[in-house]
Scaffold this motif. Structure first.
Motif, PDB file in Angstrom:
ATOM      1  N   ARG A 220       0.855  -1.190   0.000  1.00 21.04           N
ATOM      2  CA  ARG A 220       0.000   0.000   0.000  1.00 21.04           C
ATOM      3  C   ARG A 220       0.889   1.237   0.000  1.00 21.04           C
ATOM      4  N   THR A 221       0.577   2.178  -0.867  1.00 19.40           N
ATOM      5  CA  THR A 221       1.387   3.386  -0.948  1.00 19.40           C
ATOM      6  C   THR A 221       0.729   4.538  -0.196  1.00 19.40           C
ATOM      7  N   ALA A 222       1.559   5.534   0.111  1.00 20.70           N
ATOM      8  CA  ALA A 222       1.032   6.793   0.623  1.00 20.70           C
ATOM      9  C   ALA A 222       0.238   7.474  -0.488  1.00 20.70           C
ATOM     10  N   ALA A 223      -0.544   8.473  -0.112  1.00 24.38           N
ATOM     11  CA  ALA A 223      -1.357   9.191  -1.095  1.00 24.38           C
ATOM     12  C   ALA A 223      -0.473   9.737  -2.214  1.00 24.38           C
ATOM     13  N   VAL A 224      -0.998   9.684  -3.433  1.00 23.26           N
ATOM     14  CA  VAL A 224      -0.232  10.111  -4.601  1.00 23.26           C
ATOM     15  C   VAL A 224      -1.168  10.831  -5.565  1.00 23.26           C
ATOM     16  N   ARG A 225      -0.621  11.825  -6.256  1.00 26.44           N
ATOM     17  CA  ARG A 225      -1.414  12.559  -7.250  1.00 26.44           C
ATOM     18  C   ARG A 225      -1.419  11.774  -8.558  1.00 26.44           C
ATOM     19  N   THR A 226      -2.553  11.169  -8.859  1.00 31.85           N
ATOM     20  CA  THR A 226      -2.707  10.409 -10.100  1.00 31.85           C
ATOM     21  C   THR A 226      -4.172  10.398 -10.479  1.00 31.85           C
ATOM     22  N   GLY A 227      -4.409  10.360 -11.764  1.00 31.70           N
ATOM     23  CA  GLY A 227      -5.793  10.283 -12.232  1.00 31.70           C
ATOM     24  C   GLY A 227      -6.304   8.869 -12.361  1.00 31.70           C
ATOM     25  N   LEU A 228      -5.521   7.886 -11.922  1.00 32.80           N
ATOM     26  CA  LEU A 228      -5.899   6.493 -12.118  1.00 32.80           C
ATOM     27  C   LEU A 228      -7.195   6.156 -11.383  1.00 32.80           C
ATOM     28  N   ARG A 229      -8.115   5.506 -12.102  1.00 31.30           N
ATOM     29  CA  ARG A 229      -9.363   5.025 -11.500  1.00 31.30           C
ATOM     30  C   ARG A 229      -9.553   3.527 -11.751  1.00 31.30           C
ATOM     31  N   ALA A 230      -8.993   3.035 -12.823  1.00 35.13           N
ATOM     32  CA  ALA A 230      -9.197   1.642 -13.211  1.00 35.13           C
ATOM     33  C   ALA A 230      -8.192   0.720 -12.514  1.00 35.13           C
ATOM     34  N   VAL A 231      -8.465  -0.571 -12.592  1.00 32.14           N
ATOM     35  CA  VAL A 231      -7.478  -1.594 -12.243  1.00 32.14           C
ATOM     36  C   VAL A 231      -6.553  -1.758 -13.446  1.00 32.14           C
ATOM     37  N   VAL A 232      -5.254  -1.898 -13.182  1.00 33.09           N
ATOM     38  CA  VAL A 232      -4.290  -2.096 -14.258  1.00 33.09           C
ATOM     39  C   VAL A 232      -3.522  -3.382 -13.991  1.00 33.09           C
ATOM     40  N   ASN A 233      -3.471  -4.260 -15.006  1.00 36.01           N
ATOM     41  CA  ASN A 233      -2.749  -5.528 -14.898  1.00 36.01           C
ATOM     42  C   ASN A 233      -1.750  -5.628 -16.042  1.00 36.01           C
ATOM     43  N   THR A 234      -0.463  -5.744 -15.713  1.00 35.62           N
ATOM     44  CA  THR A 234       0.594  -5.888 -16.707  1.00 35.62           C
ATOM     45  C   THR A 234       1.449  -7.099 -16.331  1.00 35.62           C
ATOM     46  N   PRO A 235       2.348  -7.530 -17.206  1.00 36.88           N
ATOM     47  CA  PRO A 235       3.193  -8.681 -16.855  1.00 36.88           C
ATOM     48  C   PRO A 235       4.051  -8.452 -15.616  1.00 36.88           C
ATOM     49  N   ARG A 236       4.307  -7.190 -15.247  1.00 39.25           N
ATOM     50  CA  ARG A 236       5.214  -6.915 -14.134  1.00 39.25           C
ATOM     51  C   ARG A 236       4.549  -6.331 -12.903  1.00 39.25           C
ATOM     52  N   VAL A 237       3.309  -5.884 -13.023  1.00 39.94           N
ATOM     53  CA  VAL A 237       2.674  -5.271 -11.858  1.00 39.94           C
ATOM     54  C   VAL A 237       1.165  -5.173 -12.065  1.00 39.94           C
ATOM     55  N   SER A 238       0.425  -5.270 -10.958  1.00 39.44           N
ATOM     56  CA  SER A 238      -1.014  -4.976 -10.947  1.00 39.44           C
ATOM     57  C   SER A 238      -1.242  -3.904  -9.893  1.00 39.44           C
ATOM     58  N   LEU A 239      -2.135  -2.980 -10.175  1.00 36.03           N
ATOM     59  CA  LEU A 239      -2.386  -1.902  -9.220  1.00 36.03           C
ATOM     60  C   LEU A 239      -3.777  -1.335  -9.423  1.00 36.03           C
ATOM     61  N   ARG A 240      -4.227  -0.669  -8.379  1.00 36.01           N
ATOM     62  CA  ARG A 240      -5.515   0.035  -8.437  1.00 36.01           C
ATOM     63  C   ARG A 240      -5.499   1.137  -7.394  1.00 36.01           C
ATOM     64  N   PRO A 241      -6.440   2.083  -7.504  1.00 32.74           N
ATOM     65  CA  PRO A 241      -6.535   3.116  -6.464  1.00 32.74           C
ATOM     66  C   PRO A 241      -7.040   2.530  -5.150  1.00 32.74           C
ATOM     67  N   ALA A 242      -6.805   3.259  -4.076  1.00 34.79           N
ATOM     68  CA  ALA A 242      -7.332   2.915  -2.756  1.00 34.79           C
ATOM     69  C   ALA A 242      -8.117   4.106  -2.223  1.00 34.79           C
ATOM     70  N   PRO A 243      -9.088   3.872  -1.348  1.00 30.45           N
ATOM     71  CA  PRO A 243      -9.893   4.988  -0.824  1.00 30.45           C
ATOM     72  C   PRO A 243      -9.063   6.041  -0.108  1.00 30.45           C
ATOM     73  N   SER A 244      -7.897   5.668   0.386  1.00 32.14           N
ATOM     74  CA  SER A 244      -7.037   6.603   1.119  1.00 32.14           C
ATOM     75  C   SER A 244      -6.379   7.640   0.224  1.00 32.14           C
ATOM     76  N   GLY A 245      -6.438   7.441  -1.098  1.00 28.02           N
ATOM     77  CA  GLY A 245      -5.733   8.313  -2.030  1.00 28.02           C
ATOM     78  C   GLY A 245      -4.430   7.722  -2.507  1.00 28.02           C
ATOM     79  N   GLY A 246      -4.045   6.597  -1.935  1.00 25.72           N
ATOM     80  CA  GLY A 246      -2.860   5.892  -2.393  1.00 25.72           C
ATOM     81  C   GLY A 246      -3.215   4.813  -3.391  1.00 25.72           C
ATOM     82  N   LEU A 247      -2.317   3.851  -3.543  1.00 28.53           N
ATOM     83  CA  LEU A 247      -2.515   2.732  -4.449  1.00 28.53           C
ATOM     84  C   LEU A 247      -2.258   1.436  -3.698  1.00 28.53           C
ATOM     85  N   VAL A 248      -2.810   0.344  -4.194  1.00 28.06           N
ATOM     86  CA  VAL A 248      -2.401  -0.986  -3.742  1.00 28.06           C
ATOM     87  C   VAL A 248      -1.764  -1.687  -4.933  1.00 28.06           C
ATOM     88  N   VAL A 249      -0.681  -2.435  -4.661  1.00 25.99           N
ATOM     89  CA  VAL A 249       0.172  -2.949  -5.722  1.00 25.99           C
ATOM     90  C   VAL A 249       0.563  -4.384  -5.404  1.00 25.99           C
TER      91      VAL A 249
END
Length: 383
Positions: A220-249
């Motif tokens: 889980r990351t600290a809050a970050v400025r990003t417009g990401l709203r979707a889930v993203v899945n790539t060969p090297r990483v998966s991530l999505r936004p979190a309600p806290s304003g950070g990301l989960v990876v």
């Protein structure tokens, strides 16, 4: 007289079963080893989808699971902003999904930049990426809190921090549950929803569930400025936004780097966390600096054949099982269906393909579980 029901497990499956039982007037006690949501549900990417190569029965159940989430009142911890992915097999996956009528689009790099905010167009392969616009994510910790509150609001009892709980069985029937302190809570029905511990618990009752459980790591990351709203899945990483304003990876490679210790714990190397953050940053527009705020590590429940295990346990009357890798997608609908089966004594056709009985029935001698376990192995038949 209403049956006394004890649910073991404070993840999304256990709390969902308990909440649905309580809503319908069931006499239910939920026992959790630690705090609700502190197990596998707390380290899940929680991608809501049915875009994998699932069996028709599994796909049908997952679609119903998605529908239950769409019926939930709007909350900031449940979103359906789609999922974007790319890999060597993404194009064939798109063709399979499109042929099956599942919402799927193939986007060029420029279309990704226009349609999926927050994703770096430079990270997208030359041939494009797969968008599944009807998919989403849920923050399971928030959902578990809601389900536990529903349970108590409807007269159920939630006992957190009860330690590792065990099913108590006499003469081939579940009669209650024993907490970590040794207290026995009497019950007519026990629902076993303890995540990765389910196969061990079932084995203690003389049953058998093939187990492919493996370590999981979620950063889980600290809050970050990003417009990401979707889930993203790539060969090297998966991530999505979190309600806290950070990301989960998370990522498959990072899970393989988790070190399992002899004492049953897990060790995460700093280089693994740093590598995950670098991979996630490279996917995001502007490559923002990501700071790890926390991480969760522990076993990820996975049945040996990949399919959910749901329903009554052969050989132990009154004991029910909920064990699946798809706790997020199936959480609400499985709780609903299992609660209805327990209270109505009527089997759901939707759950029939996923019964524990598919692994064989168990014939064993009478054992009082208040004594030491039998030394003789169970005899498995009807495989």
């Amino acid at each position: 007289m209403a049956p006394r029901i004890v649910v073991l497990g404070g993840g999304v499956l256990g709390t969902s079963v308990a909440a649905h039982l309580a809503r319908r007037g069931g006499s239910v006690t939920l026992l959790t080893e630690g705090e609700p949501g502190s197990g596998a549900s707390g380290r899940s990417l929680s991608w809501l989808n049915s875009s994998g190569p699932y069996s028709p029965d599994y796909h049908r159940l997952r679609l119903l699971g998605l529908q239950r989430y769409r019926e939930h009142p709007p909350v900031p911890w449940l979103r359906f902003d789609g999922a974007l992915g790319w890999s060597d097999g993404a194009r064939s996956r798109f063709e399979r999904l499109a042929a099956a009528g599942y919402p799927a689009e193939w986007l060029t790099r420029d279309e990704v930049a226009a349609r999926v905010p927050g994703v770096s167009a430079a990270a997208v392969p030359d041939d494009g990426a797969l968008l599944t616009p009807a998919e989403g994510w849920v923050d399971l910790a928030s959902l578990v809190d809601e389900l536990a509150a529903v349970t108590t609001a409807h007269g159920g009892r939630v006992v957190a921090g009860a330690g590792r709980c065990e099913v108590v069985a006499e003469a081939g029937r579940a009669t209650g549950a024993r907490t970590g302190s040794g207290e026995v809570v009497p019950a007519d029905v026990v629902e076993l929803a303890t995540g990765a511990d389910v196969p061990r618990a079932v084995a203690g009752l003389g049953g058998g569930i093939p187990d492919a459980t493996a370590p999981a790591l979620l950063v889980r990351t600290a809050a970050v400025r990003t417009g990401l709203r979707a889930v993203v899945n790539t060969p090297r990483v998966s991530l999505r936004p979190a309600p806290s304003g950070g990301l989960v990876v998370d990522a498959a490679w990072s899970e393989r780097e988790v070190v399992a210790r002899a004492d049953g714990g897990f060790e995460v190397l700093p280089s693994t966390v740093d590598g995950l953050l670098r991979e996630a940053s490279a996917v995001l527009a502007g490559a923002p600096a990501l700071v790890a705020e926390s991480y969760g590590v522990g076993p990820k429940p996975v049945p040996g054949d990949g399919e959910p295990v749901l329903g009554p346990l052969p050989g132990t009357a009154g004991c029910w099982v909920a064990f699946t890798h798809s706790g997020a997608t199936l959480g609400l609908v499985v709780g609903e269906l299992l609660a209805a089966e327990i209270l109505d004594s009527r089997s759901s056709p939707l759950l029939e393909p996923f019964r524990p009985a598919r692994f064989g029935t168990v014939r064993r001698a009478f054992r009082d579980d208040s004594h030491a376990p039998d030394s003789a192995p169970p005899i498995v038949t009807d495989r």
